[in-house]
Structure formats: C-alpha cells, structure tokens
Design an enzyme around this catalytic site. Structure first.
Site, PDB file in Angstrom:
ATOM      1  N   LYS A 111       0.822  -1.225   0.000  1.00 16.23           N
ATOM      2  CA  LYS A 111       0.000   0.000   0.000  1.00 16.23           C
ATOM      3  C   LYS A 111       0.846   1.261   0.000  1.00 16.23           C
ATOM      4  O   LYS A 111       0.447   2.278  -0.568  1.00 16.23           O
ATOM      5  CB  LYS A 111      -0.976  -0.008   1.190  1.00 16.23           C
ATOM      6  CG  LYS A 111      -2.061  -1.066   1.038  1.00 16.23           C
ATOM      7  CD  LYS A 111      -3.275  -0.818   1.909  1.00 16.23           C
ATOM      8  CE  LYS A 111      -4.364  -1.829   1.552  1.00 16.23           C
ATOM      9  NZ  LYS A 111      -5.525  -1.793   2.401  1.00 16.23           N
ATOM     10  N   LYS A 192      -5.810 -10.326  -5.684  1.00 17.04           N
ATOM     11  CA  LYS A 192      -6.918 -10.651  -4.790  1.00 17.04           C
ATOM     12  C   LYS A 192      -8.154  -9.812  -5.134  1.00 17.04           C
ATOM     13  O   LYS A 192      -8.027  -8.654  -5.519  1.00 17.04           O
ATOM     14  CB  LYS A 192      -6.417 -10.372  -3.362  1.00 17.04           C
ATOM     15  CG  LYS A 192      -7.457 -10.117  -2.319  1.00 17.04           C
ATOM     16  CD  LYS A 192      -6.812  -9.757  -1.000  1.00 17.04           C
ATOM     17  CE  LYS A 192      -7.291  -8.380  -0.560  1.00 17.04           C
ATOM     18  NZ  LYS A 192      -7.644  -8.248   0.827  1.00 17.04           N
ATOM     19  N   LYS A 195     -12.194  -4.861  -2.393  1.00 19.50           N
ATOM     20  CA  LYS A 195     -13.250  -3.855  -2.554  1.00 19.50           C
ATOM     21  C   LYS A 195     -12.705  -2.523  -3.017  1.00 19.50           C
ATOM     22  O   LYS A 195     -13.422  -1.718  -3.581  1.00 19.50           O
ATOM     23  CB  LYS A 195     -14.097  -3.723  -1.288  1.00 19.50           C
ATOM     24  CG  LYS A 195     -13.358  -3.472   0.004  1.00 19.50           C
ATOM     25  CD  LYS A 195     -14.376  -3.220   1.112  1.00 19.50           C
ATOM     26  CE  LYS A 195     -14.357  -4.202   2.243  1.00 19.50           C
ATOM     27  NZ  LYS A 195     -13.282  -3.986   3.211  1.00 19.50           N
TER      28      LYS A 195
END
Ligand code: ATP
Ligand code: LTN
Length: 326
Positions: A111, A192, A195
C-alpha cells in the site's frame, strides 16, 4: 468455550471475497465459539479518501453481517472506535514493537508503494490490530490468508510482552479457512478480489444486481485450454471460479472438478453465476429488512458496556505490568 474474534473494515461495500474468506466462516463457527465481531473503523482511516462515509459504511457492514447469517445472540458485535481501549493499548504495544518488524509487513509494502503520501497509521496498522486481538484474550482469529502476517505479529508481540513482564496476554492462533480460500479478481486473477480495486468489473459486491453478477462472471478471464481443472499457476481464472463454486456449495475442489469434467467454460461459468446469484439474492433480501429497522442500534447499545469492561480489565493489567499510572 474458546473465544474467537475478527474485524472487518468499513471501506466500501463488501465483496464475495470478504464473504467467502471471512464472514462465511464466522457463521459456521458461531455455535462452537464465544465470538466477537467488530467493525474496524479506525483501521479504515489509514486509506481514507474524500468520498468515504465511514459512519454509513459501518451501518451497512453490520447489516450485511447480520444478513449473511451472523446471529447477534451468538456474537458480540461492536464498533472499534466506540471502545477507546483499543487505541490506548495500541500505543503501549507500539512501544514494544520494532520498526524493522513493521517494515516487513507485506500489506504496508504494497500500500505504501501506491503513493508517497502515506500516513504513519498505515505503518502502525498491525499494532492496532494486535491491540484489537490481545485486549480480549482471543484464542482464534479467523482471517483471509492476506491477514495471516498481521495475526503472526500480534502473536510475536504477545509472546515478547509476556516474557518481559509476566503472563499478560493470551497468544492467539490464526484460523484460515480450510481451502485457505483467497478469492481473486475476475479480470486479473493474479490479484486478490478487493473492494478497493480500481476496475470494478473483476469484483463482485454483495449488493450487486443479478444482471451485474452474471455479466461479471460470464466475462471472467480464463485461458485458452478447455479443461476445468484446478491449477493456480497456469489456470488462475478457472481455479478462482472453482474456488468460488466449491466454497458456496461446500464442496471440495476435487468434487467440483469431477462434476464439471465434461463441461465447457461457458456452461461452467453459467453454473458459477447461478450459485452466486442464488446466495446473494438471499442475503440482499435480508439486508433490506435490517437496514430499514432499528435492530443495529439495539445490538450495539447492548454490547458496548460488555466490551469496554473486558478491555478495561486487560488495559489496567497492562498498565500495572509496565508500571505506569498510579
Ligand atoms: P481492501 O480493498 O481495503 O484491501 P478488502 O476487500 O481486502 O479491502 P478487508 O476489509 O481488508 O477487505 O478484509 C476483510 C476480511 O476479508 C479479512 O479477513 C480478509 O482477509 C478477507 N478478505 C478480503 N478479501 C479477500 C479475498 N479476496 N479472498 C479471501 N478473503 C478475503
Ligand atoms: N486488518 C483486518 C481487519 C482487522 C482485524 C482486526 C481482523 C482489524 N483488526 C483484528 C482480525 C482481528 C483486515 O483488513 N481484514
């Protein structure tokens, strides 16, 4: 009875990956464990953007948990930010965690690469997660495989703390579902299903319409072969669809392969879509009932004193151990 605890972030509508990787297990385990379920709203501050409404997402998430079959009588449901002991303990644990340890976390590395402007919270995120877990003497932490490293650091922190100050924390175990099911993005099956993915075509959200669900599954990336066989490296798309089907039908991979051994990709995809639509329609109907009632506030009001009192006891013990306060 062993205690089980898990948290979900209220960052956007939850996905089929969250459902299969986390909530479905929670529903299966609720009869056998003393279960704690909370919305990790403080964790979601690490990836904040302007159009996030954390309050509404928190409500939605709880309604979805309940609609997915989480029974409020068997689970203690609460919101992380309503129990201030999580952040209190987190600071103390930060002072017992090494910079190097946190630098090695996969999620942080991934991230933080996305922008130069990441917050300190993104870095210390696993310590708040350790506090979430250790406050409640949780025995088992059901999470998707991507969170395994974070549960391991919680264990390391607990072991180190206990060694230095005497028995204080229970050392939890990670509970990854049997198939370790990590559901992948339908368009880019090496990633993956998330969302927060930029391309929503590869992600099935629990509140997607039937039309969207079918369209996304029918256009899922596959390969140029014709066999429905599990091979994660060479056939990531088909393997992902097999995983989805197996998880929703409670079947093994082998059983799914056997069932579709004479089928083609088009027919297999249609069957996967049917199963997903059937499961999500049930969930959506229940969700609509719950979100329009006062049941969520009732549940949260009932639980908050209980979780604060458990957490306060642990926090007071920690203060005593490290000798701070009076
Ligand atoms: P983000 O997009 O912010 O990374 P997310 O979709 O990964 O969010 P989280 O809130 O981080 O969702 O995770 C909630 C729970 O669902 C965790 O236990 C996580 O391991 C699990 N989970 C999330 N995505 C998947 C997935 N694709 N497959 C299996 N489990 C998943
Ligand atoms: N980091 C987790 C959510 C989470 C959690 C926890 C899970 C926060 N605190 C404690 C288990 C136990 C995630 O992103 N899925």
């Amino acid at each position: 009875m062993k205690r089980l605890l898990t948290g979900l972030q209220p960052t956007g509508v939850i996905t089929l990956g969250n459902y299969i990787g986390a909530i479905k297990q929670m529903v299966e385990y609720q009869d056998d464990y003393d279960s704690y379920l909370f919305v990790a709203d403080l964790h979601s501050l690490t990836v904040l953007n302007d159009d996030n409404n954390i309050k509404d997402s928190t409500r939605d998430l709880i309604a979805l948990y309940l609609a997915c079959g989480v029974d409020p009588k068997k689970n203690t449901i609460f919101i992380q930010s309503e129990n201030e002991y999580h952040t209190n303990l987190s600071w103390i644990l930060e002072c017992h965690t090494y910079f190097g340890e946190l630098s090695r976390m996969h999620q942080f590395k991934e991230k933080s690469k996305k922008s130069d402007n990441f917050s300190a919270g993104l870095f210390t995120y696993p310590v708040l997660m350790a506090a979430d877990i250790l406050l409640y003497d949780a025995d088992l932490i059901p999470v998707g495989i991507d969170q395994k490293q974070h549960v391991e650091i919680a264990r390391d922190i607990a072991i180190r703390f206990n060694k230095k100050y005497g028995d204080t924390f229970n050392v939890p175990d990670c509970l990854i579902s049997e198939s370790g099911t990590k559901i992948m993005d339908l368009v880019t099956p090496d990633k993956k299903m998330s969302k927060s993915a930029e391309n929503k075509k590869g992600v099935i959200f629990l509140l997607d319409s039937e039309k969207d669900i079918r369209k996304k599954i029918m256009s899922a990336t596959t390969d140029s072969e014709m066999v429905i066989k599990y091979d994660k490296d060479n056939k990531p798309g088909i393997s992902n669809l097999i995983n989805i089907y197996a998880a929703l039908k409670n079947m093994s991979i082998k059983e799914v392969e056997e069932l579709f051994k004479d089928s083609n990709y088009g027919n297999f995809k249609k069957c996967v879509a049917d199963v997903v639509v059937e499961e999500l329609t049930k969930i959506q109907n229940k969700y609509n009932e719950i979100i329009n009632s006062d049941i969520i506030d009732k549940i949260l009001d009932e639980n908050i004193d209980k979780v604060r009192s458990i957490a306060k006891e642990k926090y007071d013990l920690v203060k005593k151990r490290i000798s701070i306060g009076r």
